[in-house]
Design an enzyme around this catalytic site. Structure first.
Site, mmCIF file in Angstrom:
data_model
loop_
_atom_site.group_PDB
_atom_site.id
_atom_site.type_symbol
_atom_site.label_atom_id
_atom_site.label_comp_id
_atom_site.label_asym_id
_atom_site.label_seq_id
_atom_site.Cartn_x
_atom_site.Cartn_y
_atom_site.Cartn_z
ATOM 1 N N LYS A 1 48.553 31.085 34.913
ATOM 2 C CA LYS A 1 47.461 30.984 33.943
ATOM 3 C C LYS A 1 47.873 30.230 32.694
ATOM 4 C CE LYS A 1 44.290 34.665 35.141
ATOM 5 N NZ LYS A 1 43.640 35.903 34.731
ATOM 6 N N LYS B 1 43.467 30.096 45.564
ATOM 7 C CA LYS B 1 42.544 31.228 45.704
ATOM 8 C C LYS B 1 41.186 30.892 45.066
ATOM 9 C CE LYS B 1 43.359 34.001 41.683
ATOM 10 N NZ LYS B 1 43.811 35.090 40.937
ATOM 11 N N LYS C 1 37.224 32.087 39.313
ATOM 12 C CA LYS C 1 36.131 31.741 38.405
ATOM 13 C C LYS C 1 36.497 30.599 37.473
ATOM 14 C CE LYS C 1 36.953 36.447 36.870
ATOM 15 N NZ LYS C 1 36.337 37.749 36.733
HETATM 16 P P1 TYM Z 1 39.946 40.001 37.974
HETATM 17 O O1 TYM Z 1 38.857 40.262 37.026
HETATM 18 O O2 TYM Z 1 40.614 38.662 37.955
HETATM 19 O O3 TYM Z 1 39.448 40.229 39.453
HETATM 20 C C1 TYM Z 1 38.754 41.415 39.832
HETATM 21 C C2 TYM Z 1 39.169 41.839 41.234
HETATM 22 O O4 TYM Z 1 38.866 40.793 42.169
HETATM 23 C C3 TYM Z 1 40.026 40.477 42.939
HETATM 24 N N1 TYM Z 1 40.009 39.038 43.257
HETATM 25 C C4 TYM Z 1 40.143 38.542 44.494
HETATM 26 N N2 TYM Z 1 40.314 39.150 45.684
HETATM 27 C C5 TYM Z 1 40.403 38.356 46.774
HETATM 28 N N3 TYM Z 1 40.320 36.987 46.732
HETATM 29 C C6 TYM Z 1 40.155 36.343 45.558
HETATM 30 N N4 TYM Z 1 40.052 35.011 45.536
HETATM 31 C C7 TYM Z 1 40.058 37.129 44.360
HETATM 32 N N5 TYM Z 1 39.879 36.831 43.046
HETATM 33 C C8 TYM Z 1 39.860 38.000 42.395
HETATM 34 C C9 TYM Z 1 41.199 40.841 42.022
HETATM 35 O O5 TYM Z 1 42.373 41.063 42.765
HETATM 36 C C10 TYM Z 1 40.683 42.091 41.347
HETATM 37 O O6 TYM Z 1 40.913 43.228 42.154
HETATM 38 N N6 TYM Z 1 43.818 42.427 35.889
HETATM 39 C C11 TYM Z 1 42.660 42.572 36.723
HETATM 40 C C12 TYM Z 1 41.649 43.553 36.157
HETATM 41 C C13 TYM Z 1 42.191 44.882 35.762
HETATM 42 C C14 TYM Z 1 42.518 45.959 36.640
HETATM 43 C C15 TYM Z 1 42.927 47.018 35.778
HETATM 44 C C16 TYM Z 1 42.477 46.103 38.023
HETATM 45 C C17 TYM Z 1 42.433 45.309 34.503
HETATM 46 N N7 TYM Z 1 42.872 46.605 34.496
HETATM 47 C C18 TYM Z 1 43.338 48.244 36.320
HETATM 48 C C19 TYM Z 1 42.890 47.343 38.547
HETATM 49 C C20 TYM Z 1 43.306 48.387 37.702
HETATM 50 C C21 TYM Z 1 41.964 41.233 36.834
HETATM 51 O O7 TYM Z 1 42.112 40.371 36.000
HETATM 52 O O8 TYM Z 1 41.066 41.147 37.868
#
Ligand code: TYM
Length: 333
Positions: free
Chosen positions: A114, A198, A201
């Protein structure tokens, strides 16, 4: 025995099929199991690790709630809330940042991706973001955390932090060491334009992803334009493994139909991609279009969405403020 589930999604707009198949679909299944206690968090503190427009952020928080509800999470059964309204998250993150080690954080690959080439200009928040994520999870004694594959390393860090805290203060099992729940086959949905990246967004081209708010025609068009190769669909996963884009599309089909790669290959073996893409579009539209329409409908009722958050915040705050109080006592505050 029932599980204590915690997971989070960033309200950064453009929630996509990767978020849905990798995480949110799993949230819905966990929510439907009455034995579980589930907490789903809109992680707005995480969102500001990169620049956000304040008005858009506000809308995106509501849109994330709308997406949870439209996908089938019942807010009466599960807690849905936004992180910034529960002060224990920021407090916990500070305390845990004094437990976590620089060396541990320096290994986080997502920061490297990132921050890109210009690491010096990345925010400190982007660097320490996995510690805030650990606080999120540990404040609720979560036993299981459903996430996509890209969050696996952050979950391992969270486990290390919990264990170090328990060891440092000599209290066994005070912080619950959580287990990741990562699906075997579809935990990493890839870009429709490049099977080695992957679905994300932040990718510039909108054609690289299916947004959960796309119209039927947009979805069909994006599948039509998705990159493939000229060979017919093979018989075995071994043959598919070398063809990244093909594997991704068949994986999406399998996940949408609650099936497996093997079974999906059986259906389409020998067929060409134009035929397969038509079927894929059909199942995609059947699954995602109702969600997309429901998100748009829910977004017209802002006070309903705000009320869901308000109720969620109250429940979450009760749990988290109690845990942070104990943490502070243990530390000697
Ligand atoms: P975030 O907001 O980037 O993504 C949310 C969830 O979607 C999953 N994800 C994917 N899974 C499969 N293929 C993809 N291309 C893909 N893109 C995103 C992510 O793995 C995630 O599960 N740090 C985390 C948010 C967070 C969190 C937490 C998660 C903050 N605190 C505590 C679990 C527990 C994040 O940025 O996800």
């Amino acid at each position: 025995m029932g599980k204590k589930i915690f997971s989070g999604v960033q309200p950064t707009g453009n929630l996509h099929l990767g978020n849905y198949l990798g995480a949110i679909k799993n949230f819905v299944d966990l929510n439907n199991d009455n034995e579980n206690k589930c907490i789903f968090c809109v992680v707005d503190l995480h969102a500001i690790t990169v620049k956000q427009d304040p008005k858009e952020l506000k809308n995106n928080i509501r849109e994330t709630v709308a997406t949870f509800v439209a996908s089938g999470i019942d807010h009466k059964k599960s807690v849905i809330f936004n992180q910034s309204k529960v002060p224990a998250h920021a407090e916990g993150a500070w305390i845990l940042s004094c437990v976590a080690r620089m060396g541990w954080l320096n290994r986080m690959t997502q920061f490297k991706e990132k921050a890109g080439k210009d690491k010096e200009k990345a925010s400190i928040g982007l660097y320490s973001y996995p510690i805030l994520m650990a606080a999120d999870i540990l404040l609720y004694d979560a036993t299981h955390v459903p996430v996509g594959e890209d969050q696996k390393q952050h979950l391992e860090l969270c486990r290390d932090i919990a264990q170090k805290f328990n060891n440092d203060f000599k209290i066994d099992n005070f912080l619950q060491v959580p287990e990741p729940l990562i699906q075997k086959e579809f935990s990493r949905i890839m870009s429709l334009k490049d099977g080695s990246k992957k679905m994300s967004k932040s990718e510039l081209s909108d054609l690289s992803r299916i947004n959960l708010t796309d119209s039927k025609d947009e979805m069909i068009n994006k599948i039509k334009k998705a990159k493939t190769d000229s060979l017919p669909i093979p018989e075995t996963i071994g043959e598919l493994d070398k063809r990244l884009e093909a594997k991704n599309l068949i994986g999406i089909y399998a996940s949408l139909t609650n099936s497996t790669l093997d079974k999906s290959l059986e259906i389409f073996v020998g067929k060409n991609f134009s035929e397969f893409k038509e079927k894929l579009s059909q199942v995609l539209v059947a699954k995602i279009d109702p969600i997309s329409l429901e998100i748009k409908k829910l977004l017209n009722d802002k006070s309903y969405l705000d009320q869901i958050l308000l109720e969620g915040v109250e429940k979450a705050d009760l749990i988290a403020s109690n845990k942070i109080k104990k943490i502070k006592e243990i530390i000697g505050f």
